[in-house]
Design a protein around this motif. Structure first.
Motif, PDB file in Angstrom:
ATOM      1  N   ALA A  91       0.835  -1.207   0.000  1.00 31.56           N
ATOM      2  CA  ALA A  91       0.000   0.000   0.000  1.00 31.56           C
ATOM      3  C   ALA A  91       0.867   1.254   0.000  1.00 31.56           C
ATOM      4  O   ALA A  91       0.560   2.235  -0.693  1.00 31.56           O
ATOM      5  CB  ALA A  91      -0.935   0.000   1.210  1.00 31.56           C
ATOM      6  N   THR A  92       1.961   1.222   0.753  1.00 27.32           N
ATOM      7  CA  THR A  92       2.877   2.364   0.784  1.00 27.32           C
ATOM      8  C   THR A  92       3.459   2.624  -0.599  1.00 27.32           C
ATOM      9  O   THR A  92       3.470   3.769  -1.081  1.00 27.32           O
ATOM     10  CB  THR A  92       4.000   2.130   1.812  1.00 27.32           C
ATOM     11  N   GLU A  93       3.934   1.571  -1.259  1.00 23.32           N
ATOM     12  CA  GLU A  93       4.470   1.774  -2.609  1.00 23.32           C
ATOM     13  C   GLU A  93       3.387   2.276  -3.558  1.00 23.32           C
ATOM     14  O   GLU A  93       3.646   3.133  -4.417  1.00 23.32           O
ATOM     15  CB  GLU A  93       5.102   0.503  -3.169  1.00 23.32           C
ATOM     16  N   MET A  94       2.166   1.767  -3.410  1.00 24.97           N
ATOM     17  CA  MET A  94       1.068   2.230  -4.260  1.00 24.97           C
ATOM     18  C   MET A  94       0.883   3.740  -4.114  1.00 24.97           C
ATOM     19  O   MET A  94       0.760   4.470  -5.102  1.00 24.97           O
ATOM     20  CB  MET A  94      -0.228   1.496  -3.914  1.00 24.97           C
ATOM     21  N   CYS A  95       0.857   4.226  -2.875  1.00 26.01           N
ATOM     22  CA  CYS A  95       0.680   5.663  -2.647  1.00 26.01           C
ATOM     23  C   CYS A  95       1.830   6.474  -3.230  1.00 26.01           C
ATOM     24  O   CYS A  95       1.612   7.553  -3.793  1.00 26.01           O
ATOM     25  CB  CYS A  95       0.541   5.941  -1.151  1.00 26.01           C
ATOM     26  N   ILE A  96       3.036   5.952  -3.103  1.00 24.04           N
ATOM     27  CA  ILE A  96       4.190   6.653  -3.682  1.00 24.04           C
ATOM     28  C   ILE A  96       4.019   6.753  -5.192  1.00 24.04           C
ATOM     29  O   ILE A  96       4.238   7.809  -5.789  1.00 24.04           O
ATOM     30  CB  ILE A  96       5.504   5.932  -3.312  1.00 24.04           C
ATOM     31  N   ARG A  97       3.604   5.660  -5.815  1.00 22.90           N
ATOM     32  CA  ARG A  97       3.446   5.656  -7.270  1.00 22.90           C
ATOM     33  C   ARG A  97       2.284   6.535  -7.734  1.00 22.90           C
ATOM     34  O   ARG A  97       2.372   7.174  -8.776  1.00 22.90           O
ATOM     35  CB  ARG A  97       3.263   4.226  -7.780  1.00 22.90           C
ATOM     36  N   THR A  98       1.184   6.554  -6.995  1.00 22.08           N
ATOM     37  CA  THR A  98       0.013   7.310  -7.444  1.00 22.08           C
ATOM     38  C   THR A  98       0.037   8.771  -7.017  1.00 22.08           C
ATOM     39  O   THR A  98      -0.534   9.614  -7.708  1.00 22.08           O
ATOM     40  CB  THR A  98      -1.301   6.668  -6.935  1.00 22.08           C
ATOM     41  N   ARG A 135      -8.959  12.117  -1.803  1.00 25.21           N
ATOM     42  CA  ARG A 135      -7.763  11.797  -1.013  1.00 25.21           C
ATOM     43  C   ARG A 135      -7.670  10.326  -0.656  1.00 25.21           C
ATOM     44  O   ARG A 135      -6.664   9.881  -0.111  1.00 25.21           O
ATOM     45  CB  ARG A 135      -7.750  12.619   0.277  1.00 25.21           C
ATOM     46  N   SER A 136      -8.691   9.559  -0.925  1.00 25.31           N
ATOM     47  CA  SER A 136      -8.679   8.146  -0.559  1.00 25.31           C
ATOM     48  C   SER A 136      -8.466   7.274  -1.784  1.00 25.31           C
ATOM     49  O   SER A 136      -8.816   7.642  -2.905  1.00 25.31           O
ATOM     50  CB  SER A 136      -9.984   7.762   0.137  1.00 25.31           C
ATOM     51  N   ARG A 137      -7.887   6.131  -1.541  1.00 23.42           N
ATOM     52  CA  ARG A 137      -7.632   5.140  -2.582  1.00 23.42           C
ATOM     53  C   ARG A 137      -8.088   3.791  -2.039  1.00 23.42           C
ATOM     54  O   ARG A 137      -7.719   3.411  -0.933  1.00 23.42           O
ATOM     55  CB  ARG A 137      -6.145   5.056  -2.943  1.00 23.42           C
ATOM     56  N   ARG A 138      -8.856   3.065  -2.827  1.00 19.54           N
ATOM     57  CA  ARG A 138      -9.321   1.734  -2.414  1.00 19.54           C
ATOM     58  C   ARG A 138      -8.436   0.687  -3.088  1.00 19.54           C
ATOM     59  O   ARG A 138      -8.194   0.748  -4.297  1.00 19.54           O
ATOM     60  CB  ARG A 138     -10.772   1.539  -2.802  1.00 19.54           C
ATOM     61  N   LEU A 139      -7.968  -0.273  -2.287  1.00 21.02           N
ATOM     62  CA  LEU A 139      -7.051  -1.294  -2.764  1.00 21.02           C
ATOM     63  C   LEU A 139      -7.599  -2.684  -2.485  1.00 21.02           C
ATOM     64  O   LEU A 139      -8.198  -2.920  -1.435  1.00 21.02           O
ATOM     65  CB  LEU A 139      -5.688  -1.162  -2.072  1.00 21.02           C
ATOM     66  N   VAL A 199      -6.517   3.593   1.712  1.00 20.84           N
ATOM     67  CA  VAL A 199      -5.392   4.449   2.068  1.00 20.84           C
ATOM     68  C   VAL A 199      -5.811   5.894   1.833  1.00 20.84           C
ATOM     69  O   VAL A 199      -6.685   6.170   1.008  1.00 20.84           O
ATOM     70  CB  VAL A 199      -4.111   4.120   1.257  1.00 20.84           C
ATOM     71  N   VAL A 200      -5.203   6.804   2.580  1.00 15.29           N
ATOM     72  CA  VAL A 200      -5.439   8.228   2.373  1.00 15.29           C
ATOM     73  C   VAL A 200      -4.103   8.916   2.181  1.00 15.29           C
ATOM     74  O   VAL A 200      -3.085   8.495   2.709  1.00 15.29           O
ATOM     75  CB  VAL A 200      -6.218   8.879   3.532  1.00 15.29           C
ATOM     76  N   VAL A 201      -4.128   9.968   1.384  1.00 14.64           N
ATOM     77  CA  VAL A 201      -2.934  10.756   1.131  1.00 14.64           C
ATOM     78  C   VAL A 201      -3.194  12.179   1.599  1.00 14.64           C
ATOM     79  O   VAL A 201      -4.354  12.625   1.630  1.00 14.64           O
ATOM     80  CB  VAL A 201      -2.529  10.721  -0.361  1.00 14.64           C
TER      81      VAL A 201
END
Length: 137
Positions: free
Chosen positions: A42-49, A86-90, A125-127
């Motif tokens: 999930a952390t890598e996903m947020c970094i990429r997106t 700000r949210s992402r569903r995984l 996840v939220v950013v």
């Protein structure tokens, strides 16, 4: 309406499960170990997106489907299925791709012909606002 091009992005990590993580008979590993792997993808996903590590806010529908044992090689995957402001569903899946084979020797192991789905979950996840705004521009 244009679909978010990030939807469908997939991140996968593989990790060997060391024997020091076995907590139960039969070299079983607790479920929290896999949830930690889900946090990593999930952390890598947020970094990429979004260019930010983000924060894993929640899990839903965690399903422990098969045992994870010390000596396994796990493949943890996150797929982005929805993106809000700000949210992402995984969608998360952990598969056992290799397993120890002590019947052949103390360090023997084998690649499984078909991966075993061990754990599935959905997470959010939220950013931070600044990262979300940057990703939208």
């Amino acid at each position: 309406m244009n679909a978010d091009p990030r939807i469908g992005l997939t991140v996968t990590h593989r990790r060997y499960v060391p024997y020091g993580h076995a907590h139960y008979g039969g070299d079983l590993v607790d479920g929290a170990y896999v949830l930690g792997l889900f946090g990593d993808v999930a952390t890598e996903m947020c970094i990429r997106t979004d260019g930010d590590e983000g924060l894993l806010a929640s899990y839903e529908d965690v399903q422990f489907k098969a045992p994870v044992r010390a000596g396994d090689v796990l493949e943890a995957t996150a797929v982005l299925t929805a993106a809000g402001r700000r949210s992402r569903r995984l969608e998360f899946t952990a598969r056992v791709v290799c397993r120890a084979d002590p019947g052949r020797g103390p360090s023997a192991a084998r690649v499984l012909p078909e991966p075993i789905v061990a754990v599935t979950a959905t997470g959010t996840v939220v950013v931070p606002p600044a990262a979300a705004a940057a990703a939208m521009s």
